[in-house]
Design an enzyme around this catalytic site. Structure first.
Site, PDB file in Angstrom:
ATOM      1  N   ILE A  15       0.823  -1.208   0.000  1.00 33.76           N
ATOM      2  CA  ILE A  15       0.000   0.000   0.000  1.00 33.76           C
ATOM      3  C   ILE A  15       0.859   1.261   0.000  1.00 33.76           C
ATOM      4  CG2 ILE A  15      -1.697   1.319   1.328  1.00 33.76           C
ATOM      5  CD1 ILE A  15      -2.824  -1.399   2.296  1.00 33.76           C
ATOM      6  N   SER A 138      -6.620  -1.043   9.923  1.00 30.97           N
ATOM      7  CA  SER A 138      -6.976  -2.385   9.453  1.00 30.97           C
ATOM      8  C   SER A 138      -8.423  -2.697   9.806  1.00 30.97           C
ATOM      9  CB  SER A 138      -6.072  -3.438  10.099  1.00 30.97           C
ATOM     10  OG  SER A 138      -6.536  -4.750   9.814  1.00 30.97           O
ATOM     11  N   TYR A 151      -2.142  -7.615  16.879  1.00 29.31           N
ATOM     12  CA  TYR A 151      -2.214  -6.777  15.675  1.00 29.31           C
ATOM     13  C   TYR A 151      -3.422  -5.852  15.750  1.00 29.31           C
ATOM     14  CZ  TYR A 151      -2.658  -5.532  10.714  1.00 29.31           C
ATOM     15  OH  TYR A 151      -2.772  -4.848   9.539  1.00 29.31           O
ATOM     16  N   THR A 186      -0.686  -8.333  -0.231  1.00 24.30           N
ATOM     17  CA  THR A 186       0.586  -7.623  -0.155  1.00 24.30           C
ATOM     18  C   THR A 186       1.635  -8.593   0.384  1.00 24.30           C
ATOM     19  OG1 THR A 186       0.362  -6.858   2.142  1.00 24.30           O
ATOM     20  CG2 THR A 186      -0.656  -5.487   0.416  1.00 24.30           C
TER      21      THR A 186
END
Length: 248
Positions: A15, A138, A151, A186
């Site tokens: 990104i 996210s 995360y 990604t």
């Protein structure tokens, strides 16, 4: 269109690289950061061929506060003025809560929360008034994933901070908003330890979401471009969910 100067952290792939490419293609000056010198040089060379905008690269590990401060100091010494900042650098090491290690916890928080927090603080002297800050968050902050507890917490922690920072930095003309990518193809998957077979399986699984496919970095770029632009001047602490409908 007047040229502006933007800084994108973690811009050697994914990104971050897609965002930098879009900005350079539009004729803007872009400073990119990364923690691997060879990858940084490669990304800068590729970006220089992508458009008319100038590209500057700076080594900076977003998990290292000393490097963050050195990066900001070099910009001040060069009398740089930034119109926008994309806090993109991030890591994801999936691990179930019952097996979570202190090392995983500390490293994830260092890069995903402490990194953008102190990057923004260190860069305050070079941010123009007005300036736009875009945090790459996210979908994990609003949808639970097994093995993503830390995360999710790391991204949610910075989102929580931005509510306060939007108030504290208002007099400086700084606005902070977030983009929440869904499952996006990604390098983060391979860096998380997934095999090629597992990554292919993930892409196949994403075909059932409303979008009908896994997301790509290019899907995030229009939202980031918008938040950086003057068109988003009225937004503060907005969260744009670019998840292909996955969290519905």
């Amino acid at each position: 269109m007047s040229q502006k100067h933007y800084l994108v952290t973690g811009a050697t792939a994914g990104i971050g690289l897609a965002t930098a490419r879009s900005l350079v293609s539009a004729g803007h000056k872009v400073t990119i950061t990364g923690r691997d010198q060879a990858r940084l040089r490669s990304a800068a060379a590729a970006l220089a061929e992508a458009g008319s905008g100038e590209v500057v690269s700076l080594m900076c590990d977003s998990g290292d506060l000393n490097q963050i401060r050195a990066m900001a100091q070099s910009l001040q010494q060069a009398r740089v003025r930034l119109d926008g900042l994309v806090l993109n650098a991030g890591i994801f090491f999936p691990q179930m809560f019952s097996e979570m290690t202190e090392e995983n916890f500390d490293q994830t928080m260092a890069v995903n929360h402490k990194g953008p927090f102190f990057s923004l603080q260190a860069l305050l002297p070079v941010l123009n008034n007005p300036a736009s800050v875009v945090f790459i968050s996210s979908v994990a902050v609003r949808k639970a994933f097994a093995s993503a507890a830390v995360y999710s917490a790391s991204k949610a922690a910075f989102e929580g901070a931005t509510r306060v920072l939007n108030l504290e930095l208002a007099e400086r003309g700084i606005r902070i908003n977030s983009v929440r990518p869904g499952v996006t193809a990604t390098e983060i998957q391979s860096k998380a330890g997934m095999t090629d077979e597992q990554i292919a399986g993930l892409a196949e699984a994403m075909a059932v979401q409303p979008l009908g496919r896994i997301l790509t970095p290019a899907d995030m770029v229009p939202a980031i471009d918008y938040l950086l632009s003057d068109a988003s001047m009225g937004l503060r602490d907005a969260h744009l969910d670019i998840d292909g409908g996955f969290a519905l």
